[in-house]
Design a protein around this motif. Sequence first.
Motif: not given
Length: 404
Positions: A286, A290, A293, A351, A358, A372-375, A377-378, A381
């Motif tokens: 995992t 991450r 990505s 990041y 991560v 945060d990892y997901q933030y 990514l957003l 992007t």
Amino acid sequence: MYGYFKFELKQFFTNKKNLAIYFLLAFAAIFYAFKIAPAYDPIEKVDREEIEARYLTRQEFIDDLSKRDLWQIHPLTVDAYHKFSAVNPLDKARMDALDANDLKKYAEVTSTWYFEMSYMTFYNEHLSYNDRYYVADREFANNEGALNAMDQHYRYSAFNEADYELSIGVFEQRTALQTLERLVKGPLPLILIICSLLLAIDIVAKDRRHPTVLKGFPIADWKKLLMKAGVAFIGSITLFAPLLIGFMIIGAQSGFGHLKLPSPEYVFAFIPWGNESLANMMTLGTFLGRSLSLLILWFIVIINVVILSSVLFRQEMVNLAAGLFVIFGEKFYLSRGIGYFWEVEKVPTTYIHVGKVVSSYQNYYLGSENVDYQYGLLLLTICAVVLLIIPLLISLSKRFKLVK
């Protein structure tokens, strides 16, 4: 259009500068695998002699005080007597487990040992963590010691429940996958992102050398820019091929490890002892997924920065300066604890250290709960899309010509 794509691809992979980057990266990977990886000396390692020396010294102290009247001894000495009496049996159990080659038992006892020792050490000014934490320029050595102790506590707790083969190399994070984990938390992402920048730096500017040939392709400029971005992205992904050589060498030397190996995800408030959410465990697979990505998104962002700079300025040195500014932009504002005062999580360059993001180590370092990892990514992007749309819109202008 496909013909132009093949032309750009051939140009990219026959470019002497690009070939030199791949060669140097392969050389660095081989050198690391043969010279640096085998010499890795972790602070927290499995050392029976060290355990025995500590055990015998403390046991002598315990045996001596057990024969005396504790009411006549200094309170700090009595406190040490009680604490060592609680911890020393754990060291004895660790030695017995190693002697019996019972690595599951060793993992179980060592997980408890790290928690007890760290709790005892962190709040006691007369005790310290491993001496190697206390080196020059490490202002927060005590906190680093506590963080790594909790890292070990949760790792060994996961090892105790493992359904894969354990070894000393796994405990000391020497396997190929664990070496990759350490590198991803360290300098490897920056190295790869810089390599991606250097590969893409002339993807547009080189057209000045072949204007007649390129004018022969009846393709709109915006399509050419998309093809160039795609070729640069393929070239960036190819950077993993030289690294695979080093990975295979380390795997042959120390084992490859397992994707189910534990990888802690820290939380910001890791100090309040007794809170079982001090760290969350994820698998190594995992963590690497991450991290990959985020790294791929960074490749796209850097390539798009180069494309935009090339459209605006048409100078390779400007492209290099723009890319380096993005890569090292966090140096201008990041410092320990700054996340407590400023919303650094809203800045994309926060990041750039993908492994630390991560694992949430970046939260601990910055004093923030929101990196945060997901933030990330957003945010990356959105940046990638915006950076690509701008040069495409410019290329639609009737005044714009990719090749003059």
